[in-house]
Design an enzyme around this catalytic site. Sequence first.
Site, PDB file in Angstrom:
ATOM      1  N   LYS B  85      -5.074   0.238  20.715  1.00  0.00           N
ATOM      2  CA  LYS B  85      -5.712  -0.425  21.839  1.00  0.00           C
ATOM      3  C   LYS B  85      -7.135   0.101  22.036  1.00  0.00           C
ATOM      4  CE  LYS B  85      -5.028  -1.259  26.776  1.00  0.00           C
ATOM      5  NZ  LYS B  85      -4.130  -1.016  27.929  1.00  0.00           N
ATOM      6  N   LYS B 157      -7.549  -4.350 -15.196  1.00  0.00           N
ATOM      7  CA  LYS B 157      -6.926  -4.891 -13.983  1.00  0.00           C
ATOM      8  C   LYS B 157      -7.387  -6.313 -13.756  1.00  0.00           C
ATOM      9  CE  LYS B 157     -10.094  -3.884 -10.178  1.00  0.00           C
ATOM     10  NZ  LYS B 157     -10.175  -5.281  -9.722  1.00  0.00           N
TER      11      LYS B 157
END
Lengths: 386, 386
Positions: B85, B157
């Site tokens: 928060k 990759k």
Amino acid sequence: MTIEVDYRFPPGVDAEKQAKVIAVGQTAGTWDARFSHREEVLKSHLAEVVSGITQPDGSSLVTIRFPEANVENDIPSLLTMIFGKYSMAGAAKVMAVRLPEHYGRRPKVGITGIRERLGVRDRPLIMAIFKPALGLSADDHGAILQEVAGAGLDIIKDDEILGDLEVAPTLKRLEACRQVLDQVKQQTGRTVLYAVNVTGAADKLIEKARLLVREGANALLLNVLTYGYSVLDSLAADPEINVPIFAHPALAGALCASPDYGMAYSVVLGTLMAYCGADAVLYPAHYGSLPFDAQEERRIRDSLRSRHVFPVPSAGIHPGIVPKALADYGQDVILNAGTGIMDHPDGPAMGVKAFFEALERVKSGEPFNLEAVPEGALRQALKKWM
Amino acid sequence: MTIEVDYRFPPGVDAEKQAKVIAVGQTAGTWDARFSHREEVLKSHLAEVVSGITQPDGSSLVTIRFPEANVENDIPSLLTMIFGKYSMAGAAKVMAVRLPEHYGRRPKVGITGIRERLGVRDRPLIMAIFKPALGLSADDHGAILQEVAGAGLDIIKDDEILGDLEVAPTLKRLEACRQVLDQVKQQTGRTVLYAVNVTGAADKLIEKARLLVREGANALLLNVLTYGYSVLDSLAADPEINVPIFAHPALAGALCASPDYGMAYSVVLGTLMAYCGADAVLYPAHYGSLPFDAQEERRIRDSLRSRHVFPVPSAGIHPGIVPKALADYGQDVILNAGTGIMDHPDGPAMGVKAFFEALERVKSGEPFNLEAVPEGALRQALKKWM
């Protein structure tokens, strides 16, 4: 169908150049003669700069259109494409994302479903949060719920920081609270929703959510941004999770609060939540305790409603803001109060009653200033919080 | 054991007050006499402001200590607690997080395991990225891999934006590439790792990762920040996923690039990845194509290595940066080049060879300036990129 994204670049950035970097670098990239056999396909994956304007403050707003074929009809792959690597390239903020109607996911329960479950069709819903946030036992939760549910509350939720902790394990909280919910149902016929905070590593979290629903949970709370939109996606898609999912905005400020970096609150808490299957989304209200822009709040509200998701303005909500909230939202809103209910001078039950008094007063057009409000729960609340 | 977090507040913020707001508001919160029976427990969940200093630029650095009992030994619940928060409360940036040694997860494979699988113990590893990023067929991927694997590459990759798309479905890419990997193994005895990008809604993603491993994937790539740390946690915990997980930093800039909001890159890509089970983590290098702070890069490197996670400086890496990279990193580093291999003037195989020539040249102490480098792959690379 295409995906459109508005990027804002602060004054001094060569927006035209950066827009091209995004359109190419976040899609197919460049290629040479070795890939001429794939030329057509490669081109079809490139994004396109649609427009660019310089705004009065010198910043630039650029719209880029991405092919839908580049992504997997979900939020994570969308984020990777529109702002993955580029987020690290310099000052730029994603201000808006426009998705095809059919993109992503819709809420399973949504505004209508939540209203049906509660049997409340014609007024804002009142929601509370268990406080203190953590340190209470499961039985304490049950006792608090008894007070507020008896006073007519519609929904209660765990504080977002209360996970599956030794002090009050999730299943034990549910067990204690379910007894109260069952009792209220038997005695009054009313359904009260308890959004249980579901936590854990992704696969365990999904299993736990199913278990909670089997054990009688009638709503779930998810910290979408700390666990991941992909987790919300899974929960929303799961046929066993047939209860509303309340999305909490924890961590949103880390993505949204900076003026020149990240993404707008209306994107992260509005558009992306609404296309990821949330049934209700919490976010700061501009008249609450967190600094928040009224226009962003309206944008969130409208994004959510356009997909039948319940807007839940939160943080610093108390009975005194009810007239403003009704003016801004009308009936389709969940007013979510933590201390604004739990810290009422005469206790949480009076906190709930104060909200209903406030709703009634606005409905009947009675004045809301302290002098005009008679003794009672609302007056006490106004004295404390206004 | 406790968790320590350093928050930076810009000049003008009342840091002492904000620190208390965090210590109370992000933990138990406040309570009144009704909860006196839980006083001891509630107090035990409060955080504590440990120290605060004003820095030369007028900003404040405050350290807050949180009880470990407030969180679930994972990253999502940690993030909710330390910045959930509060991230929406105003200007503040999380600069460092110090976790107990036993917190979270360690890599299953890590530096030693990746070296063992490759049979390479004494030099940096060279990694490439399939380019163009998307639009190639599965067979194109196989053909590219053939070139670079034959030239001695260690790892390849997928580009992070290449998901499970119709143009080259993930399983088909794996199938095409696995044949090449098997062939290289048979012919040379060498293992080459292919980090397959694993995507989808959380539960489906985990199932897909297991399927990929069963089908012969020997490494995985995960966009941790767009899918969620909880997904990385699940993959890292899963006994079937017995291959290294390469964590991609996509979206990190949205969390980290602002000077006054969000979290430091060294927290998001260093500490949190290292305590969440990643085996290798990609991040921008300060001598690459993205703007990046050398000190943050060193912090990431050190956080990762302290947990035996392979650092993978990326973005704009080409053979010309090898001397700098060796000076900064020594041997335990994966040098990850996209266009820096694929766009070598004489083709990707020469791109790989240029890296090995560069490593050899630095090792033998030979000069690296263009005049001194003989004709060959490295010289061509230096001519293009230096």
